[in-house]
Scaffold this active site. Structure first.
Site, PDB file in Angstrom:
ATOM      1  CG  ASP A  97       2.298 -14.113 -11.671  1.00 46.58           C
ATOM      2  OD1 ASP A  97       1.328 -13.206 -11.516  1.00 46.58           O
ATOM      3  OD2 ASP A  97       3.569 -13.852 -11.771  1.00 46.58           O
ATOM      4  CG  ASP A 100       0.911  -6.076  -4.942  1.00 43.45           C
ATOM      5  OD1 ASP A 100       0.229  -6.002  -3.623  1.00 43.45           O
ATOM      6  OD2 ASP A 100       1.966  -5.548  -5.118  1.00 43.45           O
ATOM      7  CB  VAL A 150       6.339 -14.660  -2.556  1.00 41.86           C
ATOM      8  CG1 VAL A 150       5.821 -14.512  -1.109  1.00 41.86           C
ATOM      9  CG2 VAL A 150       5.153 -14.266  -3.484  1.00 41.86           C
TER      10      VAL A 150
END
Ligand code: IMP
Length: 176
Positions: A97, A100, A150
């Site tokens: 997804d 980071d 988010v």
């Protein structure tokens, strides 16, 4: 729009359009080859289902649920749910997804090569390059985004908001 969302960053239509473009690249790269789409649970599921609609190469699906220990710098991966079928000798695209720090992905890639897979590539819906502390790059990137938290389209905050049909920035009042 959901009351907890401050701003929609990427709409569902934008994600669909980008998935078509990413799939076109995957079709080119895997022409005449078989590939396993390895979704990392839980967040990759909506992106994996959207992306896979436009892939013409011969694909099969596998899923893994992994987590990296929080706050630990060394590479420590816990496999909570493993793949079902054999993967040695297979071409794999890890479907994620968001990247980071890159820690989860770096660990998974290393583990897959330890299991003698033929090739590993990475497709991610979102990339936060500013957050990167591990040396890892995705081969197929949907959208680069700034260093904000988010949710939506699979991404959660405490298991909420995964079902939103867009990627949005959470209101600060939700986590302060
Ligand atoms: P990494 O190992 O630091 O690259 O983190 C990857 C994982 O952290 C993702 O699969 C998500 O579960 C989670 N994550 C990182 N950034 C966000 C975010 O902005 N929203 C929701 N989850 C995130």
């Amino acid at each position: 729009m959901n009351d907890s969302i401050k701003e929609i960053l990427i709409s569902g239509d934008q994600i669909t359009q980008r998935c078509k473009e990413m799939a076109a690249q995957i079709n080119e790269d895997y022409k005449g080859k078989k590939v396993i789409l390895l979704g990392l649970l839980k967040g990759s599921v909506p992106f994996l289902s959207e992306l896979s609609k436009y892939i013409e190469a011969e694909v099969s699906f596998e899923y893994m649920n992994v987590s990296s220990y929080d706050g630990v710098e060394s590479k420590t991966l816990v496999v909570k749910q493993d793949v079902e079928g054999p993967i040695a000798g297979k071409n794999i695209i890890i479907v994620e997804d968001i990247i980071d720090t890159g820690k989860t992905l770096a660990n998974v890639v290393e583990m897959l090569y330890d299991r003698d897979v033929r090739s590993v590539k990475v497709a991610t819906m979102l990339d936060k390059p500013e957050g990167r502390t591990f040396d890892i790059k995705a081969d197929y990137v949907g959208f680069e985004i700034p260093n904000a938290f988010v949710v939506g389209f699979g991404l959660d905050f405490n298991e909420r908001f995964r079902q939103l049909p867009y990627v949005g920035i959470l209101k600060e009042s939700c986590y302060k």
